[in-house]
Design a protein around this motif. Structure first.
Motif, PDB file in Angstrom:
ATOM      1  N   THR A 298     -19.440 -47.263  22.924  1.00 40.44           N
ATOM      2  CA  THR A 298     -18.569 -48.410  23.196  1.00 40.44           C
ATOM      3  C   THR A 298     -17.116 -47.966  23.063  1.00 40.44           C
ATOM      4  OG1 THR A 298     -20.222 -49.899  22.260  1.00 40.44           O
ATOM      5  CG2 THR A 298     -17.992 -50.773  22.510  1.00 40.44           C
ATOM      6  N   GLY A 299     -16.301 -48.371  24.018  1.00 38.23           N
ATOM      7  CA  GLY A 299     -14.902 -47.960  23.972  1.00 38.23           C
ATOM      8  C   GLY A 299     -13.980 -48.977  24.602  1.00 38.23           C
ATOM      9  N   GLU A 300     -12.690 -48.644  24.574  1.00 41.04           N
ATOM     10  CA  GLU A 300     -11.668 -49.443  25.239  1.00 41.04           C
ATOM     11  C   GLU A 300     -10.792 -48.519  26.065  1.00 41.04           C
ATOM     12  OE1 GLU A 300      -8.742 -52.702  23.560  1.00 41.04           O
ATOM     13  OE2 GLU A 300      -7.720 -50.757  23.674  1.00 41.04           O
ATOM     14  N   ILE A 301     -10.601 -48.882  27.325  1.00 42.38           N
ATOM     15  CA  ILE A 301      -9.637 -48.202  28.182  1.00 42.38           C
ATOM     16  C   ILE A 301      -8.401 -49.095  28.245  1.00 42.38           C
ATOM     17  CG2 ILE A 301      -9.131 -47.398  30.514  1.00 42.38           C
ATOM     18  CD1 ILE A 301     -12.150 -46.863  30.840  1.00 42.38           C
ATOM     19  N   ALA A 302      -7.252 -48.539  27.875  1.00 42.29           N
ATOM     20  CA  ALA A 302      -6.001 -49.306  27.857  1.00 42.29           C
ATOM     21  C   ALA A 302      -4.982 -48.614  28.744  1.00 42.29           C
ATOM     22  CB  ALA A 302      -5.476 -49.427  26.431  1.00 42.29           C
ATOM     23  N   LEU A 303      -4.198 -49.407  29.458  1.00 41.00           N
ATOM     24  CA  LEU A 303      -3.217 -48.876  30.398  1.00 41.00           C
ATOM     25  C   LEU A 303      -1.928 -49.679  30.313  1.00 41.00           C
ATOM     26  CD1 LEU A 303      -6.178 -49.415  32.111  1.00 41.00           C
ATOM     27  CD2 LEU A 303      -5.118 -47.595  33.474  1.00 41.00           C
ATOM     28  N   ARG A 304      -0.803 -49.010  30.521  1.00 41.13           N
ATOM     29  CA  ARG A 304       0.506 -49.661  30.537  1.00 41.13           C
ATOM     30  C   ARG A 304       1.368 -48.998  31.606  1.00 41.13           C
ATOM     31  NH1 ARG A 304       5.209 -48.210  28.664  1.00 41.13           N
ATOM     32  NH2 ARG A 304       4.295 -46.517  27.410  1.00 41.13           N
ATOM     33  N   ASP A 340     -20.742 -45.327  16.896  1.00 42.20           N
ATOM     34  CA  ASP A 340     -21.462 -44.124  17.301  1.00 42.20           C
ATOM     35  C   ASP A 340     -20.595 -43.261  18.217  1.00 42.20           C
ATOM     36  OD1 ASP A 340     -23.844 -45.058  15.990  1.00 42.20           O
ATOM     37  OD2 ASP A 340     -24.139 -46.425  17.701  1.00 42.20           O
ATOM     38  N   GLU A 341     -21.128 -42.103  18.549  1.00 40.28           N
ATOM     39  CA  GLU A 341     -20.404 -41.187  19.433  1.00 40.28           C
ATOM     40  C   GLU A 341     -20.229 -41.809  20.820  1.00 40.28           C
ATOM     41  OE1 GLU A 341     -20.845 -36.553  19.589  1.00 40.28           O
ATOM     42  OE2 GLU A 341     -22.303 -37.419  20.982  1.00 40.28           O
ATOM     43  N   LEU A 342     -19.080 -41.549  21.441  1.00 43.48           N
ATOM     44  CA  LEU A 342     -18.760 -42.029  22.780  1.00 43.48           C
ATOM     45  C   LEU A 342     -18.882 -40.865  23.756  1.00 43.48           C
ATOM     46  CD1 LEU A 342     -17.548 -44.562  24.349  1.00 43.48           C
ATOM     47  CD2 LEU A 342     -15.340 -43.397  24.114  1.00 43.48           C
ATOM     48  N   LEU A 343     -19.659 -41.051  24.805  1.00 39.55           N
ATOM     49  CA  LEU A 343     -19.787 -40.041  25.862  1.00 39.55           C
ATOM     50  C   LEU A 343     -19.089 -40.575  27.107  1.00 39.55           C
ATOM     51  CD1 LEU A 343     -20.957 -37.417  27.069  1.00 39.55           C
ATOM     52  CD2 LEU A 343     -23.030 -38.731  27.622  1.00 39.55           C
ATOM     53  N   THR A 344     -18.075 -39.859  27.568  1.00 34.88           N
ATOM     54  CA  THR A 344     -17.270 -40.290  28.709  1.00 34.88           C
ATOM     55  C   THR A 344     -17.275 -39.212  29.779  1.00 34.88           C
ATOM     56  OG1 THR A 344     -15.806 -41.447  27.164  1.00 34.88           O
ATOM     57  CG2 THR A 344     -15.042 -41.216  29.433  1.00 34.88           C
ATOM     58  N   ALA A 345     -17.440 -39.633  31.026  1.00 38.13           N
ATOM     59  CA  ALA A 345     -17.329 -38.728  32.164  1.00 38.13           C
ATOM     60  C   ALA A 345     -15.983 -38.976  32.843  1.00 38.13           C
ATOM     61  CB  ALA A 345     -18.468 -38.943  33.153  1.00 38.13           C
ATOM     62  N   PHE A 346     -15.346 -37.895  33.269  1.00 43.62           N
ATOM     63  CA  PHE A 346     -14.047 -37.969  33.935  1.00 43.62           C
ATOM     64  C   PHE A 346     -14.149 -37.242  35.281  1.00 43.62           C
ATOM     65  CE2 PHE A 346     -13.398 -37.782  29.378  1.00 43.62           C
ATOM     66  CZ  PHE A 346     -12.497 -38.804  29.120  1.00 43.62           C
ATOM     67  N   PRO A 368      -6.635 -50.142  19.361  1.00 41.51           N
ATOM     68  CA  PRO A 368      -7.568 -51.257  19.151  1.00 41.51           C
ATOM     69  C   PRO A 368      -8.264 -51.156  17.808  1.00 41.51           C
ATOM     70  CG  PRO A 368      -8.578 -49.597  20.540  1.00 41.51           C
ATOM     71  CD  PRO A 368      -7.163 -49.137  20.296  1.00 41.51           C
ATOM     72  N   ALA A 369      -8.900 -52.243  17.425  1.00 37.70           N
ATOM     73  CA  ALA A 369      -9.720 -52.226  16.212  1.00 37.70           C
ATOM     74  C   ALA A 369     -10.972 -51.407  16.456  1.00 37.70           C
ATOM     75  CB  ALA A 369     -10.103 -53.661  15.826  1.00 37.70           C
ATOM     76  N   VAL A 370     -11.424 -50.715  15.422  1.00 38.99           N
ATOM     77  CA  VAL A 370     -12.587 -49.845  15.522  1.00 38.99           C
ATOM     78  C   VAL A 370     -13.680 -50.399  14.620  1.00 38.99           C
ATOM     79  CG1 VAL A 370     -13.468 -47.509  15.155  1.00 38.99           C
ATOM     80  CG2 VAL A 370     -11.148 -47.846  16.037  1.00 38.99           C
ATOM     81  N   ALA A 371     -14.912 -50.442  15.158  1.00 35.86           N
ATOM     82  CA  ALA A 371     -16.036 -50.971  14.387  1.00 35.86           C
ATOM     83  C   ALA A 371     -16.326 -50.101  13.177  1.00 35.86           C
ATOM     84  CB  ALA A 371     -17.269 -51.078  15.272  1.00 35.86           C
TER      85      ALA A 371
END
Length: 372
Positions: A298-304, A340-346, A368-371
């Motif tokens: 689970t993650g958050e993608i943030a952009l500005r 848990d571990e986050l697996l991300t593909a780019f 962001p807040a982290v669980a």
């Protein structure tokens, strides 16, 4: 390099400020239009600057206003220059290839250049004649036919442009690089390479890109203008069309998700794992197309958007795979917000080149807040 910029809040002014950020220069001094009426205020802004880039102008209005306002703005800058104790070493005017062509706009641009040249006593004056400029976050239904077509396509409308008119177009980053004399070493080209095509050809080219992208696929990006036209179109889609869902195919063996389907061109794909709370990114690109997809965790993608404050946030999870394509000139990051571990593909549309990485550090904003 200390820049001062008139028209800093406009389309090309924003691109100049973004490029200055990429180059690691101080934030340019913005000379507001209201300040131009006061020569002392202008002089205070310009004193000690290395370079003044004069962008403020009028290109769409009644003929009388175009002629009056462009010359009046140049005169206001000239009055401020004459009051400077330490004037800029160089003054650059964002002129047009159409200057002096007998139209109200062309003649006004030529007259404004003459006024500025006369005011530049012991100051280098550069009269930079540019083609029409296009790029990310242009204003539709104004001076930019590219912005208009991209906006219409992003809102599922059929482009309406004069089909036979020939357009000579340069990308805004190239124009900004020429205005500030950025030199080599980046994804820009100070020679402002021109794309020449008719309105019909432009609409056809962008329509084909939009048709492919609506499927979540990357269109063929065969040259630098393809990349920049695609990025301009994507700027009109963001954030309304994101994130884009991925189709998951599951059977007894496990799951299969297709991350990217690219119609030709170079590219690079890679994966990362991130422990809880780890942040990746905090940078922006000027031209690179980059895609994120979370496959596990689970993650958050943030952009500005560079130079602005508002942050766009997307909650992402491997349970419901989606992709978010990073818009050019937006700072972005991905944070593992789960336990848990986050697996991300780019995926990126070009192979990473350490000598020209097109990657510039820029924080997005509060984490962001982290669980637990």
């Amino acid at each position: 390099m200390r820049l001062a910029v008139t028209g800093a809040g406009g389309f090309l002014g924003w691109h100049v400020r973004v490029l200055a950020r990429a180059l690691g220069w101080p934030e340019p001094v913005a000379v507001a239009r209201a300040e131009l009426a006061d020569p002392a205020a202008v002089a205070a802004r310009l004193d000690g600057a290395d370079r003044l880039v004069h962008l403020a102008g009028v290109n769409r209005s009644g003929d009388g206003r175009i002629a009056h306002d462009n010359v009046a703005l140049a005169r206001a800058v000239g009055r401020g220059l004459r009051r400077c104790a330490a004037p800029p070493k160089t003054v650059v005017y964002a002129n047009s290839l159409h200057a002096g062509n007998g139209t109200p706009y062309g003649d006004a641009k030529a007259a404004a250049a003459a006024v500025l040249a006369e005011a530049c006593v012991d100051v280098d004056f550069v009269d930079l004649r540019m083609p029409r400029v296009y790029g990310e976050h242009g204003r539709p239904f104004g001076a930019s036919v590219v912005a208009t077509v991209c906006y219409q396509l992003a809102h599922d409308a059929v482009p309406t442009v004069p089909p036979d008119q020939v357009h000579e177009l340069a990308h805004a980053t190239d124009a900004a690089a020429a205005l500030v004399d950025a030199g080599p070493g980046g994804c820009w080209d100070t020679r402002m390479p021109v794309l020449r095509l008719t309105g019909h050809e432009l609409a056809e080219r962008l329509t084909a890109m939009a048709r492919t992208y609506r499927l979540g696929e990357i269109p063929a990006l065969t040259d630098r203008h393809d990349v920049r036209l695609f990025n301009t179109y994507r700027s009109m889609c963001f954030p309304r069309r994101y994130p884009m869902p991925l189709v998951r195919h599951a059977d007894a063996r496990g799951d299969l998700v297709e991350l990217v389907r690219s119609h030709g061109g170079a590219g690079q794909a890679f994966c990362s794992t991130s422990r809880p709370g780890v942040v990746r990114g905090e940078h922006f690109h000027l031209a690179k197309v980059e895609r994120f997809a979370v496959l596990r965790g689970t993650g958050e993608i943030a952009l500005r958007r560079v130079g602005e404050r508002g942050v766009v946030r997307f909650a992402v999870s491997g349970d419901h795979p989606v992709v978010v394509d990073m818009p050019s000139m937006w700072a972005h990051r991905i944070t593992n917000t789960g336990p848990d571990e986050l697996l991300t593909a780019f995926w990126a549309n070009e192979i990473y080149d350490p000598s020209q990485p097109d990657t510039y550090p820029e924080p997005v904003g509060p984490a962001p807040a982290v669980a637990a």
